[in-house]
Design an enzyme around this catalytic site. Sequence first.
Site, PDB file in Angstrom:
ATOM      1  N   SER A 141      11.073   0.694  -6.590  1.00  0.00           N
ATOM      2  CA  SER A 141      12.061   0.032  -7.452  1.00  0.00           C
ATOM      3  C   SER A 141      11.542  -1.328  -7.916  1.00  0.00           C
ATOM      4  CB  SER A 141      13.386  -0.156  -6.712  1.00  0.00           C
ATOM      5  OG  SER A 141      13.906   1.091  -6.308  1.00  0.00           O
ATOM      6  N   GLN A 168       6.877   9.846  -7.732  1.00  0.00           N
ATOM      7  CA  GLN A 168       6.898  11.225  -7.238  1.00  0.00           C
ATOM      8  C   GLN A 168       5.547  11.920  -7.410  1.00  0.00           C
ATOM      9  OE1 GLN A 168       9.260  12.932  -5.592  1.00  0.00           O
ATOM     10  NE2 GLN A 168      10.783  11.306  -5.689  1.00  0.00           N
ATOM     11  N   HIS A 186       6.862   5.520   0.927  1.00  0.00           N
ATOM     12  CA  HIS A 186       7.661   6.466   1.724  1.00  0.00           C
ATOM     13  C   HIS A 186       7.816   7.823   1.054  1.00  0.00           C
ATOM     14  CE1 HIS A 186      11.816   6.333  -0.156  1.00  0.00           C
ATOM     15  NE2 HIS A 186      11.298   5.266  -0.725  1.00  0.00           N
ATOM     16  N   THR A 190       5.020 -13.609   2.351  1.00  0.00           N
ATOM     17  CA  THR A 190       3.987 -13.166   3.291  1.00  0.00           C
ATOM     18  C   THR A 190       3.911 -11.647   3.266  1.00  0.00           C
ATOM     19  OG1 THR A 190       4.422 -15.095   4.640  1.00  0.00           O
ATOM     20  CG2 THR A 190       3.224 -13.285   5.696  1.00  0.00           C
ATOM     21  N   CYS A 245      20.538   8.764  -4.915  1.00  0.00           N
ATOM     22  CA  CYS A 245      21.277   7.620  -5.460  1.00  0.00           C
ATOM     23  C   CYS A 245      22.570   8.061  -6.128  1.00  0.00           C
ATOM     24  CB  CYS A 245      20.423   6.879  -6.469  1.00  0.00           C
ATOM     25  SG  CYS A 245      18.694   6.854  -6.029  1.00  0.00           S
TER      26      CYS A 245
END
Length: 398
Positions: free
Chosen positions: A74, A182, A204, A240, A327
């Site tokens: 995102s 994807q 992920h 960081t 979502c």
Amino acid sequence: MEKRTVYADNAATTAMSERALEAMKPCFMQIYGNPSSLHSVGQEAKELLGACREKIAACLGCEPSEIYFTSGGSEADNQCIRSAALFGARKGKRHIVSTAFEHHAVLHTLDKLKKEGFEVTLLDVHKNGVITAEEVKAAIRPDTALVTVMYANNEIGTIQPIREIGKVCREAGVIFHTDAVQAVGHIPVNVREDCVDMLSLSAHKFHGPKGVGALYCKKGLPLSTLIEGGAQEKGKRAGTENIAGIAGMAAALEEACENLGANMARLTAMRDRLIAGLLKIPYSGLNGDPVRRLPGNVNMSFEGAEGESLILSADAEGICLSSGSACTTASLKPSHVLMSLGLPHEIAHCSLRITLADTNTEEDVDYMLEKLPGVVNRVRSLSSLWDDYVSGKIPHVL
Ligand SMILES: *Cc1c(COP(=O)(O)O)cnc(C)c1O
């Protein structure tokens, strides 16, 4: 078949791979320095960061200096699109071309930009879930600042003709961004060969950790800053660095790229076996192109069986699936992706997404083929929408 748990929602997120976890472990108590520190503990972390950047660049076919780490897909989408828009605006270009079935990270960013004075053309998607380079070409204007088209769709898995679109954009001198969240780690992606100027990815989705991603920005293109602060990522993304996450992401991507061909072949066969089996359920249909499609993606509609009920009923059998994207499951609106294909509301609403990854087995496919027909029957038997089909109030279209 004995009850088992089948996780088949890999487009929402994947389990971490062993190799990603092993790469992360030393980053908590051994390589814990701040890469910005000049001492040896900090420099050790800085070296690791550089090695990760190299691995990711190698997988995408670009220079390490063209990779910027982010908090995920995102953020990468937001930063790429905003950067290109700002760059265009400085030259009086305030028009953006995209598609109606992008991820919300793209669509909502475009909505914001519209409020800030940009004009957005959203291309209609064909019934098979693909757009063409010619349509992109026809939409480009002298004041077009950016074309952003996703590499592969997260709901229906359709793969866009990215290389052809890239060439069209390059010829027209327009910046081309692709949300490849994807695609990366699932199908071959090479930013040079694909003529891509900016790209977003997320760890992920390919067995890396959550909360970390990256963007590619072609050398010479100005990237603007979303997160102000320190000079990390060449001043383009302060904060960081998430060293452990980045190490996990680099290891996961390297592993995915090494096994790409074998995984694609195995998943494509499993996908097609699932589709063929599920199409035997009466009044069912596949959404999206059967061939131009991610190896692990199955998206089907079952008339009179609402998506939400299908998910809950499948879950009771130990099968984890999704309807539309994660979502949109909280809202009862049918998926904007399925609606963009021109599907009737009640067909879009009765959809199921099964997304396989290399963690899935043939036994998982057997189990789903055994249980899902009963799941659809059960949901239909409780559905007033199905009653309307049976009584002829709504005509069958599938
Ligand atoms: C998951 C996903 C995103 C968002 O990525 P996050 O890392 O979860 O922020 C963006 N685009 C597509 C196509 C996705 O599938």
